[in-house]
Design a protein around this motif. Structure first.
Motif, mmCIF file in Angstrom:
data_model
loop_
_atom_site.group_PDB
_atom_site.id
_atom_site.type_symbol
_atom_site.label_atom_id
_atom_site.label_comp_id
_atom_site.label_asym_id
_atom_site.label_seq_id
_atom_site.Cartn_x
_atom_site.Cartn_y
_atom_site.Cartn_z
ATOM 1 N N LYS A 61 0.841 -1.211 0.000
ATOM 2 C CA LYS A 61 0.000 0.000 0.000
ATOM 3 C C LYS A 61 0.870 1.253 0.000
ATOM 4 N N GLU A 65 0.989 3.967 -3.010
ATOM 5 C CA GLU A 65 0.728 5.410 -2.812
ATOM 6 C C GLU A 65 1.886 6.265 -3.293
ATOM 7 N N ASN A 66 3.107 5.762 -3.109
ATOM 8 C CA ASN A 66 4.291 6.557 -3.415
ATOM 9 C C ASN A 66 4.961 6.183 -4.736
ATOM 10 N N ASN A 176 -1.951 -2.981 -5.387
ATOM 11 C CA ASN A 176 -2.642 -1.929 -4.623
ATOM 12 C C ASN A 176 -2.841 -2.294 -3.161
#
Lengths: 466, 466
Positions: A61, A65-66, A176
């Motif tokens: 995750k 996100e990064n 994801n």
């Protein structure tokens, strides 16, 4: 992304002792067994060693996100650079997460975490008279997670197939961070044809779709008996012809290995006491099953092969079997020593061709070795046409490095030309991507679409497979 | 879309003799063996019988442009409504496209078109001492294309696995008319781990991703000997316990079948001369291999099973084997006759559970039969936990129809509850879609994404699988 942030963020997930960012530590993760990673060094930015699905999920995750690339890794015994972070980012080292969760012998299956070593698993299963048949050369080191990622096989694929055949279900953390279970959420069934076969899609996907965090694997009753036949041939073409005749006699050996003259020479040079007969080819047949069945098959193999072979020996005695097999056991080591200043490199080492093209393939590879003035040693799993080629070079010599690259490229093209594949068991990784279109045509576009369906950001083991 | 246009457009592709639009013809395509298609009649708008990849491609392109649903169909022996056009549209009947393109016995493989009948293929392969091991009950009728679509198996999956294990490559016409080849564009290799495993993804995808137009299939040496053991049990739980003990003795029979008391009763009522012993369960073990190996395994099975069984017999004599097997051979027919006014229906007929739950499953299904006052006959492939249930009803009685629907629903839920699957070999089709989420959880979302990657318009066998 600042490297200091990366470090502290990962530590907040997995704890200080499970996050590596020192250069010396990272260097260890810059290579596997492939030649590519010996000549092009790419360190990851960080390594994490998680031991729970939740941790892997949190790492994914965070990376999602990064936009940080993530590369899953087992024992690093691969030969294609598949577990190396070519674009930097995070390597998730799963090798220390090695619990056998449950040996459910009542249901002929075992549930385990990805880091379990293949040989360790079979040691545990043997207590229940069970085994997991695929038998990679790296059994003592490789992880079952790595075997799943690469659909590994080895000596016994002729009879027992590849890893995929035994995988009943997988827990997978997707790019994801979502977790899916393939083969049924809480299934312990052996047979299941419900839905698209996500399990088989994941096996062999080399970590480009997600990270396998749990494996449900079918075991088989362990055979009680084993025998080895060795057949020695004056003509190379007689070796594959004998293999076919053994099949036609109704026998499916558990393994059929070939050493061609280059391998025989290498073995005798490495260990003269083995004293393999001078020949164009030696075949080794392994048969397993029950005692009288094995005896019958061994005798049939002897009868069939001696029509072409100069010499055939069949043994079921443990000591004699080991002696007959010894030449094959030391081939890899012997290949590495054919030149005092040479190293065996892993490149172009794993082509697969139809049985009817094995002799042509071996001759063509020998000719290519001469063309580029590179010593090559050939052996492999002839039963399923999987040829192992060991080029031996001085890696310090830039000219030899250039020549071997050309040699390897021609070996890959040769395999496709001869109706084979660039890789029979080691996979594509970073080193055989360029052949994807040539081998698969427009099917590659649909592989990419599947990848996209799982990994919209392209962070999951990038620059691999196609 | 006008039906007259549809007809003339399809005729322009495949010729008048290969396009059906008369109601009587279409009615034949409104059903398979499933109960669903007996009670809900849905005709296609047209049927085409192509005999070339180019024709299939043209039909698909036409359907894609005009948003017409397309349903591929083999012999229609399926039990899930999978090959029926629930939304109308075109059925592509592949059953008459039945060329064996090449038996490449030198490379242990065969290339064929989808309409080849399973038994015909094995008849041809037998000339080369080869065989294609999966052995569905519908062998004399079903097409290999249908077997690929459903990942069919049957009696011998215990030892030989399902269809997927033998499929080396496929030519597939995709919904947009594009043609891909899986397993390597021009490959004849047996081993290939290059790229995502599109072959295994296609096998069992029940026609929702594309239409299989060519199959490359691995053959095995045909075993020389066979034997049958019958074991008779007073206690139901002893049957699966015996199966496990046989595995633990290192034996993997080619088939292990069970008849429970309901099946024994049905067989004796149908053919009293078979005179099966009155018992809670009968097991039939089939062993194959070489003659002394088979003899050894048969004797081992006898020794092991007689610790629990009331009576065990082992035979290798052809006549006696047929006699021992006869009860199993007639079970399906016998189930259809347990009531004079009854019909056996195919619904809830194929659950798969872990071996350790087989006895509980059989008991629970019996109880459910009583609960809904529906006669059920249970038998199946106990070796891999695949239970076949035959509910017998009067389909003219609406109350019975309602009750059997509830019974079947509970059987499906029971299978999932007992860590099994709603389907061990017959597939999902139209009849088990509602369990997809319960069985696979969020993995279904990714199945849908894969479907979308291949079939952006959703025209390929819609309303099936999930």
């Amino acid at each position: 992304m600042e490297k200091t942030n990366l470090k502290s963020d990962l530590i907040s997930i997995s704890g200080k002792e499970n996050v590596l960012t020192d250069d010396l530590d990272l260097m260890y993760y810059s290579y596997d067994s492939s030649f590519l990673t010996k000549i092009e060094i790419k360190n990851p930015d960080a390594v994490v060693l998680p031991k729970s699905t939740e941790e892997v999920q949190q790492i994914m995750k965070y990376a999602f996100e990064n936009n940080i690339p993530v590369v899953p890794r087992g024992a690093g015994t691969g030969e294609t650079g598949g577990c190396v972070a070519l674009n930097g980012g995070i390597i998730i080292d799963l090798s220390t997460w090695d619990d056998i969760v449950e040996i459910d012998n009542k249901n002929m299956q075992v549930i385990l975490r990805p880091g379990v070593i293949h040989a360790e698993l079979n040691k545990e299963l043997a207590k229940y008279n069970l085994f997991f048949p695929p038998d990679p050369g790296s059994s003592q080191m490789c992880t079952v997670g790595g075997m799943v990622a690469n659909n590994a096989s080895g000596l016994r694929a002729v009879k027992y197939g590849c890893t995929e055949q035994y995988i009943l279900g997988l827990e997978v953390v997707l790019p994801n961070g979502e977790i899916i279970t393939t083969g049924g959420m809480k299934s312990k069934a052996i047979k299941n044809v419900s839905g698209l076969n996500m399990t088989k899609l994941m096996v062999g996907s080399e970590g480009v779709l997600g990270i396998v965090t749990k494996i449900r694997l079918r075991c088989w009753p362990k055979p009680k008996a084993r025998g080895i036949a060795m057949a020695v041939y004056d003509k190379l073409d007689d070796a594959p012809a004998s293999v076919l005749e053994v099949y036609q006699a109704g026998i499916l050996p558990s393994g059929i290995e070939i050493l061609d003259s280059s391998a025989i020479e290498a073995v005798n040079q490495f260990k003269p006491e083995i004293n393999l007969p001078d020949a164009e080819a030696i075949l080794l047949f392994e048969v397993d099953g029950n005692p009288p069945g094995v005896e019958y098959e061994g005798n049939t193999i002897k009868e069939v092969t001696q029509q072409r072979a100069r010499y055939v020996e069949w043994a079921t005695d443990t000591k004699r079997m080991a002696e007959l097999w010894e030449g094959r056991s030391v081939t890899a080591a012997a290949a590495a020593r054919v030149r005092p200043d040479g190293s065996r490199i892993f490149a172009g080492e794993d082509v697969s061709v139809p049985l009817s093209k094995v002799a042509d393939t071996l001759r063509a590879i020998r000719d290519l070795g001469e063309k580029y003035n590179i010593k090559v040693v050939n052996y492999g799993h002839i039963g399923d046409g999987n040829v192992h080629t060991a080029p031996v070079i001085n890696p310090e010599n830039p000219d030899e490095v250039e020549r071997v690259k050309k040699l390897v490229h021609e070996i890959h093209l040769l395999a496709i030309e001869l109706e084979g594949s660039t890789t029979g068991e080691h996979g594509v990784g970073a080193v055989r991507r360029e052949y994807a279109e040539l081998e698969h045509g427009n099917a590659v576009n649909y592989m990419r679409k599947i990848k996209e369906a799982f990994d919209s950001k392209g962070i999951m083991n990038p620059e691999k497979l196609f």
